[in-house]
Design a protein around this motif. Sequence first.
Motif, PDB file in Angstrom:
ATOM      1  N   ASP A 203     -11.143  -0.612  13.017  1.00 65.41           N
ATOM      2  CA  ASP A 203     -12.318  -0.739  12.151  1.00 65.41           C
ATOM      3  C   ASP A 203     -13.166  -1.968  12.493  1.00 65.41           C
ATOM      4  OD1 ASP A 203     -14.005   0.120  10.203  1.00 65.41           O
ATOM      5  OD2 ASP A 203     -12.665  -0.226   8.519  1.00 65.41           O
ATOM      6  N   LYS A 245      -5.203   2.597   3.660  1.00 66.16           N
ATOM      7  CA  LYS A 245      -6.471   1.903   3.897  1.00 66.16           C
ATOM      8  C   LYS A 245      -6.866   1.046   2.705  1.00 66.16           C
ATOM      9  CE  LYS A 245     -10.195   1.244   6.462  1.00 66.16           C
ATOM     10  NZ  LYS A 245     -10.104   0.500   7.744  1.00 66.16           N
ATOM     11  N   LEU A 246      -6.419   1.429   1.516  1.00 69.10           N
ATOM     12  CA  LEU A 246      -6.821   0.720   0.297  1.00 69.10           C
ATOM     13  C   LEU A 246      -5.851  -0.393  -0.110  1.00 69.10           C
ATOM     14  CD1 LEU A 246      -8.080   3.749  -1.834  1.00 69.10           C
ATOM     15  CD2 LEU A 246      -9.464   2.007  -0.715  1.00 69.10           C
ATOM     16  N   VAL A 250      -5.564  -5.118   3.635  1.00 64.34           N
ATOM     17  CA  VAL A 250      -6.554  -4.566   4.559  1.00 64.34           C
ATOM     18  C   VAL A 250      -7.919  -5.129   4.185  1.00 64.34           C
ATOM     19  CG1 VAL A 250      -7.670  -2.463   5.396  1.00 64.34           C
ATOM     20  CG2 VAL A 250      -5.220  -2.450   4.880  1.00 64.34           C
ATOM     21  N   PHE A 252     -11.831  -5.860   3.563  1.00 67.91           N
ATOM     22  CA  PHE A 252     -12.872  -4.948   3.069  1.00 67.91           C
ATOM     23  C   PHE A 252     -13.864  -4.641   4.177  1.00 67.91           C
ATOM     24  CE2 PHE A 252     -17.086  -4.117   1.381  1.00 67.91           C
ATOM     25  CZ  PHE A 252     -16.814  -3.002   0.591  1.00 67.91           C
ATOM     26  N   LYS A 256     -13.487   1.117   4.202  1.00 71.56           N
ATOM     27  CA  LYS A 256     -12.565   0.994   3.071  1.00 71.56           C
ATOM     28  C   LYS A 256     -13.251   1.497   1.801  1.00 71.56           C
ATOM     29  CE  LYS A 256      -9.277  -2.167   0.893  1.00 71.56           C
ATOM     30  NZ  LYS A 256      -8.682  -3.523   0.866  1.00 71.56           N
ATOM     31  N   SER A 260     -12.189   4.884  -0.519  1.00 67.96           N
ATOM     32  CA  SER A 260     -12.053   4.928  -1.983  1.00 67.96           C
ATOM     33  C   SER A 260     -12.840   6.088  -2.570  1.00 67.96           C
ATOM     34  CB  SER A 260     -12.508   3.595  -2.594  1.00 67.96           C
ATOM     35  OG  SER A 260     -13.915   3.421  -2.492  1.00 67.96           O
ATOM     36  N   GLN A 289      -4.112  -2.905  -5.567  1.00 71.28           N
ATOM     37  CA  GLN A 289      -5.492  -3.216  -5.165  1.00 71.28           C
ATOM     38  C   GLN A 289      -6.305  -3.704  -6.358  1.00 71.28           C
ATOM     39  OE1 GLN A 289      -7.275  -3.192  -2.002  1.00 71.28           O
ATOM     40  NE2 GLN A 289      -8.550  -4.297  -3.441  1.00 71.28           N
TER      41      GLN A 289
END
Length: 575
Positions: A203, A245-246, A250, A252, A256, A260, A289
């Motif tokens: 990413d 991923k959340l 990880v 932002f 991301k 969501s 999270q």
Amino acid sequence: MDVGELLSFQPGKPNLKRRGDDRDESDILDGVKAKRERSRGKEQQKVENTSSLTEEQQLEIAKMMEQEPVGPSLDDAALRKMILNFEKKVFRNQEMRIKFADQPEKFMDSELELNDAIQELHVIATIPEMYHHLVELNAVKSFIQLVSHENVDISIAVVDLLQELTDVDILTENEEDAGILIDALLEEQVVATLITNLERLDDNVKEEANGMHNTLGITENILELAPDSCAEVAQQNLMQWLLKKLKPKVQFTPNKLYASEILAILLQSTDSCRSLLGDMDGIDALLQQLAVFKRQDPTSTEEFEMMENIFNCMCSALLFPANKGKFLKGEGLQLMNLMLREKKQSRFSALKVMNHAVTGPNAVDNCMKFIEILGLRNIFPLFMKTPKKQKKGPSEMEHEEHICAIIAALLRNCSGTHRQRLVGKFQETDHAKVDRLIELHFKYTERVQVVDNRIEKEKQARLREGDIIDDNQEDDYYMRRLDAGLFTLQLVDFIILELCCNSGINSIRDRVMKLLNMRGGSVSSIRGIVREYAGSIGDANSEEEGEQERVNLMELVEKAQELVGLFVQSMFHKR
């Protein structure tokens, strides 16, 4: 020269450039609908440019466009030829890679030719009525195989192509053609292949981040065009990747945020997706999270949007009764309670999650636990005084609806000392909370009455014109009443009757009577609202649960009949 350099360079030939390299960072930062927003922006610019011309100039331009010769269109034969050429390039590239596995310079030409063939196929995205050729000639299967191509550039190029082919704006106007392509993609388990490919994308590398964004775009398009496939798609490692991923660790990124949004779409769809989330320890993952925002606010608009998406995911997850227990075990109530106390941007969303946690089936344990962790200390100050609306905050009505829903749920589900502690709050400070209840009753009665008057005028006008008001129109009218605050009024009036009839505290009942007398209200109107509330109750998670709730409300309405007699007597003595 290493393999990577060989694949991106050839003397005398153009570099094999990933589609999208010439885009700037806004391509991703624009968010989920970046591509469509840019398209709309261009169209808007065209309109603005056109509007600046005189009428004579516009007519002249239109005339020139009509006279301009039309280029050759892509017919069936030309399209089939293009697809067959693409298939030949795929086969040749596979052949060369096998033959010269240790000599990248030998298969580089075939790689470049394959990339060019993929770029040529983008024209098909403008003619969805020809998508059936892609299926008939097995091009769809080749696309999916190329997603896993050893050269990441080729993989990203075909992902970009698939994103354009599944563009919702085009396919919604060609449902039959869209169905052919989407069915073929689902049959080949395209999402599973795409998710596997995501594992090798970084990413932090612009081109690979674009590829990740387009992958999520394909997934979103499939979910929108084939909503019945949500459960099937979620099980193809999609939900597992989204939860990964959340994770808080990880960093932002726009992807991301996109993850969501995709998760929110899945959880809004079916109970099977909500159940899958619970089975994968997804409740704990979401709570981890959200805990990040307990004492710190999001640092950007995009991060705030991600936070809201995750809160919405939690609300959807809690619609599945079994997840309420997982939420309780994961100390979700404690986290939400702390958020209410901290007064950060997460405060209202925490209130919304709390509402979902304590209402509906399987919520008794959550209600009891909420009182045990001293949640009443945070709820009732919000009940007594609605916080001022912030730019990104909820409306006054939304806030009061959630607060009243929580109090109503606690009254329904709590018993013993827990219920006594709750009811005792309405005796404190000379029944100040009862005063607030009556204040809210009149506030929302007036709001609903205004809408009722408008609806009645509309009905009379339509009847005079000979229109028939059917069930659908009645439903629309009812929705307008709910938007005006009817549901909050129903909750407030339920709380009033519950306290007067089932609390066993006469001082609360007397206070309600006194305030109704002073302001010209009536117990009969409150009973009418609760009776209407009983009639509007759905079947919840089962017909039995819905019926039981209706029975309980009607029993309360019947008990309140005694209050009518007391109210009449108090009115008589007043005179």
